[in-house]
Design a protein around this motif. Structure first.
Motif, PDB file in Angstrom:
ATOM      1  N   LEU A  58      15.955 -22.012 -20.829  1.00 26.72           N
ATOM      2  CA  LEU A  58      17.169 -21.676 -21.565  1.00 26.72           C
ATOM      3  C   LEU A  58      18.420 -22.017 -20.757  1.00 26.72           C
ATOM      4  O   LEU A  58      19.471 -22.328 -21.319  1.00 26.72           O
ATOM      5  CB  LEU A  58      17.167 -20.188 -21.924  1.00 26.72           C
ATOM      6  N   LEU A  59      18.316 -21.970 -19.432  1.00 32.98           N
ATOM      7  CA  LEU A  59      19.463 -22.268 -18.573  1.00 32.98           C
ATOM      8  C   LEU A  59      19.734 -23.763 -18.501  1.00 32.98           C
ATOM      9  O   LEU A  59      20.884 -24.197 -18.502  1.00 32.98           O
ATOM     10  CB  LEU A  59      19.208 -21.698 -17.184  1.00 32.98           C
ATOM     11  N   GLU A  60      18.681 -24.586 -18.458  1.00 40.33           N
ATOM     12  CA  GLU A  60      18.839 -26.015 -18.169  1.00 40.33           C
ATOM     13  C   GLU A  60      18.854 -26.910 -19.403  1.00 40.33           C
ATOM     14  O   GLU A  60      19.221 -28.079 -19.302  1.00 40.33           O
ATOM     15  CB  GLU A  60      17.698 -26.479 -17.250  1.00 40.33           C
ATOM     16  N   SER A  61      18.454 -26.415 -20.554  1.00 41.22           N
ATOM     17  CA  SER A  61      18.304 -27.289 -21.719  1.00 41.22           C
ATOM     18  C   SER A  61      19.658 -27.643 -22.321  1.00 41.22           C
ATOM     19  O   SER A  61      20.319 -26.793 -22.929  1.00 41.22           O
ATOM     20  CB  SER A  61      17.426 -26.603 -22.780  1.00 41.22           C
ATOM     21  N   VAL A  62      20.051 -28.901 -22.173  1.00 42.02           N
ATOM     22  CA  VAL A  62      21.338 -29.342 -22.719  1.00 42.02           C
ATOM     23  C   VAL A  62      21.321 -29.309 -24.243  1.00 42.02           C
ATOM     24  O   VAL A  62      22.372 -29.227 -24.893  1.00 42.02           O
ATOM     25  CB  VAL A  62      21.665 -30.765 -22.210  1.00 42.02           C
ATOM     26  N   GLU A  63      20.120 -29.335 -24.841  1.00 43.27           N
ATOM     27  CA  GLU A  63      20.024 -29.276 -26.295  1.00 43.27           C
ATOM     28  C   GLU A  63      20.595 -27.969 -26.848  1.00 43.27           C
ATOM     29  O   GLU A  63      21.051 -27.913 -27.992  1.00 43.27           O
ATOM     30  CB  GLU A  63      18.565 -29.422 -26.745  1.00 43.27           C
ATOM     31  N   LEU A  64      20.554 -26.897 -26.025  1.00 44.64           N
ATOM     32  CA  LEU A  64      21.065 -25.609 -26.467  1.00 44.64           C
ATOM     33  C   LEU A  64      22.562 -25.458 -26.215  1.00 44.64           C
ATOM     34  O   LEU A  64      23.163 -24.460 -26.642  1.00 44.64           O
ATOM     35  CB  LEU A  64      20.328 -24.465 -25.760  1.00 44.64           C
ATOM     36  N   ARG A  65      23.154 -26.418 -25.507  1.00 43.91           N
ATOM     37  CA  ARG A  65      24.580 -26.321 -25.194  1.00 43.91           C
ATOM     38  C   ARG A  65      25.414 -26.273 -26.469  1.00 43.91           C
ATOM     39  O   ARG A  65      25.345 -27.163 -27.301  1.00 43.91           O
ATOM     40  CB  ARG A  65      24.994 -27.526 -24.336  1.00 43.91           C
ATOM     41  N   GLN A  66      26.180 -25.192 -26.634  1.00 46.75           N
ATOM     42  CA  GLN A  66      27.069 -24.965 -27.775  1.00 46.75           C
ATOM     43  C   GLN A  66      26.328 -24.930 -29.107  1.00 46.75           C
ATOM     44  O   GLN A  66      26.933 -25.112 -30.166  1.00 46.75           O
ATOM     45  CB  GLN A  66      28.161 -26.034 -27.821  1.00 46.75           C
ATOM     46  N   ALA A  67      25.013 -24.664 -29.063  1.00 41.90           N
ATOM     47  CA  ALA A  67      24.251 -24.590 -30.305  1.00 41.90           C
ATOM     48  C   ALA A  67      24.553 -23.284 -31.033  1.00 41.90           C
ATOM     49  O   ALA A  67      24.504 -22.210 -30.427  1.00 41.90           O
ATOM     50  CB  ALA A  67      22.750 -24.686 -30.009  1.00 41.90           C
ATOM     51  N   PRO A  68      24.855 -23.316 -32.326  1.00 44.09           N
ATOM     52  CA  PRO A  68      25.132 -22.089 -33.068  1.00 44.09           C
ATOM     53  C   PRO A  68      23.849 -21.382 -33.483  1.00 44.09           C
ATOM     54  O   PRO A  68      22.779 -21.994 -33.552  1.00 44.09           O
ATOM     55  CB  PRO A  68      25.902 -22.595 -34.288  1.00 44.09           C
ATOM     56  N   PHE A  69      23.962 -20.097 -33.771  1.00 42.28           N
ATOM     57  CA  PHE A  69      22.824 -19.325 -34.285  1.00 42.28           C
ATOM     58  C   PHE A  69      23.151 -18.914 -35.720  1.00 42.28           C
ATOM     59  O   PHE A  69      23.078 -19.714 -36.635  1.00 42.28           O
ATOM     60  CB  PHE A  69      22.546 -18.137 -33.373  1.00 42.28           C
ATOM     61  N   ILE A  70      23.564 -17.701 -35.937  1.00 45.13           N
ATOM     62  CA  ILE A  70      23.969 -17.236 -37.261  1.00 45.13           C
ATOM     63  C   ILE A  70      25.192 -16.331 -37.111  1.00 45.13           C
ATOM     64  O   ILE A  70      25.448 -15.780 -36.032  1.00 45.13           O
ATOM     65  CB  ILE A  70      22.847 -16.449 -37.971  1.00 45.13           C
TER      66      ILE A  70
END
Length: 572
Positions: A469-481
């Protein structure tokens, strides 16, 4: 994982791990960062004497040994150099005609703030405070050669990837009165963060030319906020920052900026690459696979435009000797990657490049977890729901272990009145009290440590997922709900931290405290509040994981406790 006793164990291990990382940062630094002379490739390198990169250490000699420091040319320093701007669908770069170096690179798909694509992430920068450039050139022991400071000519100063076209080429030319000319061409492709570079060396003279190509990355360490509790929870501070390289023999290696002077690199191998890493992003030079390059690291002091000094760090790859006979042309090729740490595609660029997503000692577990998380994202289209499904799968995998843990806790809860009686009876004799408790445990067939063993097995998975979760750039600024528009930023309304605290408080009520040290019992009561404050500054994605995991564990613990109590009533 939600039992406060076991969560306390994880929390202590986690905090100890963070303290160890901070200790490495604070006390494992080089002895001096202000000395005027530093060691580079085993030789002393003088500090820079000008604001411009013209004063950087000279490229190595053609025989591979370190060259003496460059003597800046005052006239050359005052000359302005033009920049060529190149726009593709994923990159905007500026190429300095002095050296033909990429000195600015904006990653258009990665805005500084969510959806603010007018202000993209700038990975390469020529400003003093965030200096980070990629450089390349030629060096010759027998004739002229265009190094990373040579003045090139450009056909035009603006290029763009045209609609319907997949590539755009940027040519730069240099020539010498002795008959040597070099055409440096940078090739950009649609949807790619890889820039292909070729240096066409033509010999129009009467004697053979011999030299080497070199490519290097030069930067200052990025500035990371480490102040206060917000800085302590800043995930960027825990990501590796420094140089890295890969060889088929030694695989992935890295060198922190603090170790540049203590452990200078000087190796030779083929089929590898050299890079500068930071959180989420990196730049790397990738020579031809069959080319056995010499890799070195160095550091020096550069003067800023304001007259101060700043330390810069370099990693260099130098090619074998290139000989160009009269009337002959030879080409030196290399690729340059400037972009995000997209683990799923990096190994297609070069072997081992996905290892730049650095999970440390937890790589063996973290890589499969990242793959699984990516598959769940394909299924849901939302990284928040992917995290929830991942927690469900992990809970299912460890269901039996958790059941053993909670059954042990429920049995200990049943024995609380009898343990309390023993504490009161043997209040002044700890030896007899412990003996009586052991007899009670044996009689009731309860192992007080049974709840700890399942947790110890799950701890590596816990840390591995933390790094994913710390290193994954895919999650950078990813929205949830709803209110969570960025999973890598703290919850703006603190809803998740509060929910996590409520889950921990509810779990505490199901946890037996008889026989527990009074100090530990008080810590268990304070812990939900303390962690809710800490989690208020953690990325929402991490807190989402903790909250869902804790809620599922609480539900499982409550069901098991009810079943055991119902079984006892039926037996009675």
């Amino acid at each position: 994982m939600t039992s406060p006793r076991n969560f306390l164990l994880i929390a202590l291990l986690f905090i100890g791990y963070l303290f160890w990382m901070q200790w490495q940062e604070d006390y494992n630094k080089a002895a001096s960062t202000n000395a005027a002379a530093t060691v580079a490739n085993g030789a002393a390198v003088a500090p820079a004497a000008s604001p411009a990169d013209a004063a950087a250490p000279s490229p190595p000699r053609a025989d591979g040994t370190a060259a003496p420091p460059a003597i800046p040319n005052a006239a050359a320093e005052g000359e302005a150099s033009a920049r060529v701007v190149v726009n593709t669908d994923v990159l905007r770069v500026e190429i300095d005609t002095r050296g033909g170096n990429v000195v600015v690179a904006d990653l258009l798909a990665y805005p500084l703030q969510p959806k603010d694509y007018a202000h993209p992430k700038r990975l390469l920068d020529s400003s003093d405070a965030s200096f980070f450039e990629v450089q390349s050139g030629l060096v010759s022991a027998v004739g002229a050669a265009p190094d990373h400071q040579a003045k090139f000519s450009a056909e035009k100063l603006s290029y763009a990837l045209a609609d319907g076209s997949d590539t755009v080429e940027v040519p730069l030319t240099w020539s010498d009165a002795g008959g040597i000319s070099v055409r440096k061409v940078l090739v950009f492709k649609r949807g790619s963060y890889v820039i292909e570079q070729r240096e066409e060396i033509a010999n129009h003279g009467a004697t053979a030319w011999s030299g080497n190509a070199y490519r290097r990355l030069q930067r200052v360490p990025p500035v990371v906020d480490t102040s206060g509790i917000k800085g302590y929870s800043n995930i960027e501070r825990y990501s590796f920052v420094g140089a890295a390289w890969y060889s088929p023999t030694d695989k992935f290696q890295k060198l922190k900026f603090d170790d540049f002077e203590k452990k200078p690199l000087q190796v030779e191998f083929a089929g590898g690459w050299a890079a500068m890493l930071q959180h989420y992003f990196f730049a790397a030079w990738i020579p031809e696979p069959a080319e056995a390059d010499k890799y070195t690291t160095s550091t020096y002091l550069a003067r800023t435009a304001q007259g101060g000094e700043v330390r810069r760090y370099l990693i260099t790859a130098q090619s074998p000797s290139i000989t160009v006979a009269p009337s002959e042309t030879k080409i030196a090729r290399a690729r340059l990657y400037i972009g995000p740490k997209l683990q799923s595609t990096l190994d297609q660029v070069a072997p081992g490049l996905s290892l730049t997503v650095d999970y440390g000692m937890f790589t063996v577990i973290a890589e499969p977890l990242h793959w699984l998380l990516a598959q769940l994202h394909k299924l849901t289209g939302n990284w928040g729901f992917a995290i929830i499904l991942l927690v469900l799968l992990i809970k299912a995998a460890f269901f039996k272990l958790s059941e053993t843990q909670f059954r042990s806790g429920a049995k200990m809860r049943k024995l609380q009145p009898r343990i309390a009686a023993l504490n009161e009876r043997y209040a002044g004799d700890s030896q007899k009290k412990n003996q009586a408790m052991m007899e009670l445990y044996q009689k009731e067939k309860v192992n007080p440590l049974a709840g700890c063993f399942p947790m110890l097995i799950q701890i590596p998975v816990f840390f591995a997922l933390y790094w994913v979760l710390l290193e994954s750039v895919e999650l950078r600024q990813a929205p949830f709900i709803g209110w969570i528009h960025n999973l890598t930023a703290p919850d703006p309304y603190y809803v998740l931290p509060v929910l996590n605290a409520l889950v921990m408080i509810a779990t505490t009520t199901l946890t037996p405290t008889a026989g527990m040290d009074p100090t530990q019992a008080k810590m268990m009561k304070i812990m939900p509040v303390a962690f809710s404050v800490l989690f208020a500054f953690f990325p929402a994605g991490l807190v989402l994981y903790y909250t869902v995991n804790g809620g599922l564990g609480l539900l499982q613990q409550w069901i098991i406790t009810r079943r055991i109590e119902a079984g006892e009533k039926a037996s009675a």
